[in-house]
Design a protein around this motif. Sequence first.
Motif, short mmCIF file in Angstrom:
data_model
loop_
_atom_site.label_atom_id
_atom_site.label_comp_id
_atom_site.label_asym_id
_atom_site.label_seq_id
_atom_site.Cartn_x
_atom_site.Cartn_y
_atom_site.Cartn_z
N MET A 1 0.83 -1.18 0.00
CA MET A 1 0.00 0.00 0.00
C MET A 1 0.88 1.25 0.00
O MET A 1 1.99 1.24 0.53
N THR A 7 -5.40 3.29 5.43
CA THR A 7 -5.82 1.90 5.28
C THR A 7 -6.62 1.46 6.50
O THR A 7 -6.55 2.07 7.56
N LYS A 9 -7.55 -2.24 8.60
CA LYS A 9 -7.34 -3.67 8.75
C LYS A 9 -8.66 -4.30 9.17
O LYS A 9 -9.29 -3.84 10.12
N GLU A 40 -5.51 -5.76 4.87
CA GLU A 40 -5.33 -4.31 4.99
C GLU A 40 -5.85 -3.70 3.69
O GLU A 40 -5.32 -3.97 2.62
N LYS A 42 -7.56 -0.29 1.43
CA LYS A 42 -7.58 1.16 1.27
C LYS A 42 -8.90 1.69 1.84
O LYS A 42 -9.96 1.13 1.59
N ASP A 43 -8.80 2.76 2.60
CA ASP A 43 -9.99 3.36 3.22
C ASP A 43 -10.76 4.14 2.15
O ASP A 43 -10.32 5.19 1.71
#
Length: 62
Positions: A1, A7, A9, A40, A42-43
């Motif tokens: 990433m 990120t 989890k 994990e 990506k937000d």
Amino acid sequence: MADNAKTIKVRLVKGLRGVQARHRLSVKALGLNKTNDVRELKDSPQVRGLIQTVSYLVQVVD
């Protein structure tokens, strides 16, 4: 990433037996296969929506 990307989890804490097919697909879209798998991700709003859909199966890990 990427270092500058936020990120999240996510851990699968419950099994998928007896779960709606649509929710199984959401868990698979998150990249989780077995109980205690951690990914994990990506937000993003899409990921947050998937997590909200299956919130009773997953846990956001610090």
